[in-house]
Write an enzyme that holds these catalytic residues in place. Structure first.
Site, PDB file in Angstrom:
ATOM      1  N   MET A  31     -11.185  -5.019   5.999  1.00 43.38           N
ATOM      2  CA  MET A  31     -11.310  -4.084   6.000  1.00 43.38           C
ATOM      3  C   MET A  31     -10.492  -4.750   7.348  1.00 43.38           C
ATOM      4  O   MET A  31     -11.542  -5.484   8.458  1.00 43.38           O
ATOM      5  CB  MET A  31     -11.679  -3.008   6.973  1.00 43.38           C
ATOM      6  CG  MET A  31     -11.657  -2.063   5.842  1.00 43.38           C
ATOM      7  SD  MET A  31     -10.388  -2.164   4.430  1.00 43.38           S
ATOM      8  CE  MET A  31      -9.160  -0.837   6.448  1.00 43.38           C
ATOM      9  N   MET A  67     -12.160   5.438  -0.747  1.00 46.17           N
ATOM     10  CA  MET A  67     -12.334   5.950   1.257  1.00 46.17           C
ATOM     11  C   MET A  67     -13.633   6.573   0.907  1.00 46.17           C
ATOM     12  O   MET A  67     -12.717   8.062   1.470  1.00 46.17           O
ATOM     13  CB  MET A  67     -11.794   5.410   2.058  1.00 46.17           C
ATOM     14  CG  MET A  67     -10.834   3.989   2.235  1.00 46.17           C
ATOM     15  SD  MET A  67      -9.616   3.938   3.019  1.00 46.17           S
ATOM     16  CE  MET A  67      -8.577   3.755   1.563  1.00 46.17           C
ATOM     17  N   HIS A  95      -8.211   1.649  -3.699  1.00 43.60           N
ATOM     18  CA  HIS A  95      -9.108   1.215  -2.637  1.00 43.60           C
ATOM     19  C   HIS A  95      -9.871   2.615  -2.242  1.00 43.60           C
ATOM     20  O   HIS A  95      -8.676   3.854  -1.979  1.00 43.60           O
ATOM     21  CB  HIS A  95      -8.472   0.564  -1.446  1.00 43.60           C
ATOM     22  CG  HIS A  95      -9.436   0.496   0.033  1.00 43.60           C
ATOM     23  ND1 HIS A  95      -8.046   0.408   0.950  1.00 43.60           N
ATOM     24  CD2 HIS A  95     -11.094   0.708   0.060  1.00 43.60           C
ATOM     25  CE1 HIS A  95      -9.652   0.525   1.710  1.00 43.60           C
ATOM     26  NE2 HIS A  95     -10.610   0.596   1.062  1.00 43.60           N
ATOM     27  N   ASP A 124      -4.295   4.060  -1.542  1.00 40.77           N
ATOM     28  CA  ASP A 124      -5.473   4.073  -0.507  1.00 40.77           C
ATOM     29  C   ASP A 124      -6.063   5.580  -0.453  1.00 40.77           C
ATOM     30  O   ASP A 124      -5.005   6.824  -1.008  1.00 40.77           O
ATOM     31  CB  ASP A 124      -4.916   4.141   0.974  1.00 40.77           C
ATOM     32  CG  ASP A 124      -5.120   2.754   0.763  1.00 40.77           C
ATOM     33  OD1 ASP A 124      -6.334   1.683   0.988  1.00 40.77           O
ATOM     34  OD2 ASP A 124      -4.310   2.318   2.032  1.00 40.77           O
ATOM     35  N   MET A 151      -8.556   8.668   0.187  1.00 37.32           N
ATOM     36  CA  MET A 151      -9.532   9.030   1.507  1.00 37.32           C
ATOM     37  C   MET A 151      -9.847  10.610   0.955  1.00 37.32           C
ATOM     38  O   MET A 151      -8.841  11.357   0.419  1.00 37.32           O
ATOM     39  CB  MET A 151      -8.526   8.971   2.601  1.00 37.32           C
ATOM     40  CG  MET A 151      -7.592   7.503   2.268  1.00 37.32           C
ATOM     41  SD  MET A 151      -6.581   7.392   4.325  1.00 37.32           S
ATOM     42  CE  MET A 151      -6.591   5.943   3.777  1.00 37.32           C
ATOM     43  N   GLY A 181       1.216  -2.148   3.598  1.00 32.30           N
ATOM     44  CA  GLY A 181       1.309  -0.852   3.978  1.00 32.30           C
ATOM     45  C   GLY A 181       3.245  -0.933   4.380  1.00 32.30           C
ATOM     46  O   GLY A 181       3.768  -0.874   4.375  1.00 32.30           O
ATOM     47  N   HIS A 218      -1.447  -1.825  -4.126  1.00 31.26           N
ATOM     48  CA  HIS A 218      -2.646  -1.140  -3.389  1.00 31.26           C
ATOM     49  C   HIS A 218      -2.508   0.843  -3.047  1.00 31.26           C
ATOM     50  O   HIS A 218      -1.655   1.221  -2.811  1.00 31.26           O
ATOM     51  CB  HIS A 218      -3.180  -1.977  -1.865  1.00 31.26           C
ATOM     52  CG  HIS A 218      -4.616  -1.630  -1.370  1.00 31.26           C
ATOM     53  ND1 HIS A 218      -5.099  -2.412  -2.178  1.00 31.26           N
ATOM     54  CD2 HIS A 218      -4.207  -0.702   0.173  1.00 31.26           C
ATOM     55  CE1 HIS A 218      -6.280  -1.507  -0.907  1.00 31.26           C
ATOM     56  NE2 HIS A 218      -5.816  -0.480  -0.043  1.00 31.26           N
ATOM     57  N   ASP A 265      -7.163  -6.012   4.273  1.00 30.62           N
ATOM     58  CA  ASP A 265      -6.093  -5.154   4.568  1.00 30.62           C
ATOM     59  C   ASP A 265      -6.093  -4.092   5.237  1.00 30.62           C
ATOM     60  O   ASP A 265      -7.467  -3.520   6.664  1.00 30.62           O
ATOM     61  CB  ASP A 265      -7.004  -3.885   3.593  1.00 30.62           C
ATOM     62  CG  ASP A 265      -6.131  -2.314   3.067  1.00 30.62           C
ATOM     63  OD1 ASP A 265      -4.768  -1.866   3.791  1.00 30.62           O
ATOM     64  OD2 ASP A 265      -6.718  -1.924   2.631  1.00 30.62           O
ATOM     65  N   SER A 267       1.349  -1.143  -0.018  1.00 26.18           N
ATOM     66  CA  SER A 267      -0.164  -0.407   0.040  1.00 26.18           C
ATOM     67  C   SER A 267       0.919   1.013  -0.075  1.00 26.18           C
ATOM     68  O   SER A 267       1.253   1.787   0.996  1.00 26.18           O
ATOM     69  CB  SER A 267      -1.022  -0.115   1.233  1.00 26.18           C
ATOM     70  OG  SER A 267      -1.397   1.446   1.205  1.00 26.18           O
ATOM     71  N   GLY A 270      -2.625  -3.339   8.979  1.00 24.78           N
ATOM     72  CA  GLY A 270      -2.232  -4.556   9.819  1.00 24.78           C
ATOM     73  C   GLY A 270      -1.372  -5.719   9.935  1.00 24.78           C
ATOM     74  O   GLY A 270      -1.142  -6.258  11.083  1.00 24.78           O
ATOM     75  N   GLY A 323      -8.870   4.147   7.188  1.00 21.71           N
ATOM     76  CA  GLY A 323      -8.100   5.895   7.211  1.00 21.71           C
ATOM     77  C   GLY A 323      -6.688   6.167   7.537  1.00 21.71           C
ATOM     78  O   GLY A 323      -5.866   6.975   7.298  1.00 21.71           O
ATOM     79  N   PHE A 324      -6.100   4.772   8.089  1.00 25.89           N
ATOM     80  CA  PHE A 324      -4.674   5.983   8.534  1.00 25.89           C
ATOM     81  C   PHE A 324      -4.157   3.620   8.270  1.00 25.89           C
ATOM     82  O   PHE A 324      -4.715   2.897   8.661  1.00 25.89           O
ATOM     83  CB  PHE A 324      -4.065   6.137  10.068  1.00 25.89           C
ATOM     84  CG  PHE A 324      -4.796   7.216   9.927  1.00 25.89           C
ATOM     85  CD1 PHE A 324      -5.097   8.519   9.665  1.00 25.89           C
ATOM     86  CD2 PHE A 324      -6.723   7.309  10.516  1.00 25.89           C
ATOM     87  CE1 PHE A 324      -4.943   9.974   9.929  1.00 25.89           C
ATOM     88  CE2 PHE A 324      -7.023   8.216  10.278  1.00 25.89           C
ATOM     89  CZ  PHE A 324      -6.495   9.619  10.671  1.00 25.89           C
ATOM     90  N   GLY A 325      -2.754   4.110   7.953  1.00 32.29           N
ATOM     91  CA  GLY A 325      -1.454   3.180   8.194  1.00 32.29           C
ATOM     92  C   GLY A 325      -1.056   3.181   9.512  1.00 32.29           C
ATOM     93  O   GLY A 325      -1.513   3.480  10.652  1.00 32.29           O
ATOM     94  N   GLY A 326      -0.883   1.874   9.879  1.00 29.47           N
ATOM     95  CA  GLY A 326       0.111   1.273  10.570  1.00 29.47           C
ATOM     96  C   GLY A 326      -0.174   1.147  11.827  1.00 29.47           C
ATOM     97  O   GLY A 326      -0.173   0.941  13.251  1.00 29.47           O
TER      98      GLY A 326
HETATM   99  C1  DX5 Z   1      -6.189   2.035   5.733  1.00 34.65           C
HETATM  100  C2  DX5 Z   1      -5.891   1.572   4.417  1.00 34.65           C
HETATM  101  C3  DX5 Z   1      -4.856   0.680   4.522  1.00 34.65           C
HETATM  102  C4  DX5 Z   1      -3.373   1.008   5.060  1.00 34.65           C
HETATM  103  C5  DX5 Z   1      -2.509  -0.213   5.184  1.00 34.65           C
HETATM  104  O1  DX5 Z   1      -7.348   2.750   5.476  1.00 34.65           O
HETATM  105  O2  DX5 Z   1      -6.959   1.133   3.557  1.00 34.65           O
HETATM  106  O3  DX5 Z   1      -4.836  -0.217   2.937  1.00 34.65           O
HETATM  107  O4  DX5 Z   1      -2.525   1.344   3.916  1.00 34.65           O
HETATM  108  O5  DX5 Z   1      -1.032  -0.362   6.292  1.00 34.65           O
HETATM  109  P1  DX5 Z   1      -0.821  -1.317   7.081  1.00 34.65           P
HETATM  110  O6  DX5 Z   1      -0.547  -2.169   6.984  1.00 34.65           O
HETATM  111  O7  DX5 Z   1       0.102  -0.189   7.538  1.00 34.65           O
HETATM  112  O8  DX5 Z   1      -1.918  -1.024   8.146  1.00 34.65           O
HETATM  113 ZN    ZN Z   2      -6.372  -0.092   1.900  1.00 33.76          ZN
END
Ligand code: DX5
Ligand code: ZN
Length: 229
Positions: A148, A79, A77, A46, A48, A208, A44, A186, A19, A188, A153-156
C-alpha cells in the site's frame, strides 16, 4: 540475469490493474469494456467493510455480476475484518486472486492455505506503517504482495514517497525467497510516478483515479499513464 536487465524487463512487461473503486458504478460493464479495449488484463477490486477501513464499497454480489461481463483477472483486495468468514463468498463470486491484509487476521497461514485449496492465487497486503519484516515468515506461501502506497480506505490520495524504499526492500526479499511472487503497488499512482514505482521493483501497478477519474475516457487515460515508461 543482471539486476539492470531484470529491471528493464519488468518495466516493459508490467501488469496494469485498474481499480474499479474510482469507476462510474452506474456503468461498471461499460467502464470494464473501456479498460479492456486498452489491452488491460487485470481488474483490481477493492472490498471495504467500514470496520477495517473507514469506508464501505462492494461485496460478492457485485463481483458476481461483473464476472459475467468479462474474462479479466479479478484481483480482489480485501480490506475487511474477519476475512475467514467471507473468503469462500469471494471465491465463489469469481475472484482469481485474493489479497488479505497482514493486519486483519491472526491466522494468516490458515487463510492463505484455504485460499490455495479453493484454487485461487493468494496474497498479503501491508499498510504503509506496517514493518516490512512482518512479511518474511509468509513470503514462501504468497503469489502476490500488495504494497500500500497510501493508507487504505479511499482512492485519489497522494502517493507516499517512502513507499519506494519499502518496495525496494520487498523486491530484495522476494528475489531471495520466492522469485515467482509478484509485487503489486496500490495507491496514488499516476503518470509522474509510475516509472519510479516500476524501477524499484513493482510487477503490478494498481491505478484508480488516474484511469477512471481523468478528463478523458479510461482507454485514453491508460495510454497517457503508460506513455512515458
Ligand atoms: C485504497 C485502494 C486502492 C485505490 C487506488 O484503499 O486499495 O486500490 O482504489 O486508487 P488511486 O489510484 O486513486 O489511489
Ligand atoms: Zn486496492
Amino acid at each position: 540475469m543482471s539486476n539492470n536487465y531484470a529491471k528493464l524487463n519488468r518495466m516493459k512487461k508490467f501488469i496494469l490493474a485498474p481499480s474499479i473503486l474510482s469507476a462510474d458504478f452506474s456503468n461498471l460493464a461499460g467502464q470494464i469494456k473501456s479498460v479492456e479495449s486498452a489491452g488491460v488484463k487485470w481488474l483490481h477490486i477493492d472490498v471495504m467493510d467500514g470496520h477495517f477501513v473507514p469506508n464501505i464499497t462492494l461485496g460478492p454480489a457485485i463481483i458476481n455480476s461483473i464476472r459475467k461481463k468479462t474474462k479479466l483477472v479479478f484481483d480482489t483486495h480485501l480490506m475487511i475484518e474477519n476475512p475467514e468468514k467471507y473468503l469462500s463468498d469471494f471465491v465463489k463470486a469469481g475472484s482469481d486472486c485474493i489479497t488479505f491484509h497482514l493486519e486483519s487476521s491472526k491466522n494468516l497461514k490458515g487463510l492463505l492455505s484455504k485460499a490455495k485449496k479453493y484454487g485461487v492465487k493468494a496474497g498479503l497486503s501491508l499498510k504503509p506503517k506496517t514493518p516490512v519484516a512482518k512479511l518474511i515468515s509468509y513470503l514462501k506461501l504468497l503469489d502476490i504482495v500488495l504494497v500500500m502506497s497510501v493508507e487504505p480506505g479511499f482512492g485519489g490520495q497522494g502517493f507516499i514517497h517512502s513507499s519506494l524504499s519499502r518496495i525496494k526492500a520487498i523486491r530484495k526479499l522476494i528475489d531471495k525467497k520466492n522469485p515467482g511472487c509478484l509485487i503489486s503497488v496500490d495507491g496514488g499512482i499516476n503518470k509522474n510516478n509510475i516509472k519510479s514505482v516500476l524501477a524499484v521493483g513493482a510487477d503490478v501497478v494498481v491505478a484508480g483515479n488516474s484511469v477512471f477519474k481523468d478528463s478523458v475516457q479510461p482507454a485514453e487515460a491508460i495510454r497517457r499513464l503508460t506513455s512515458k515508461i
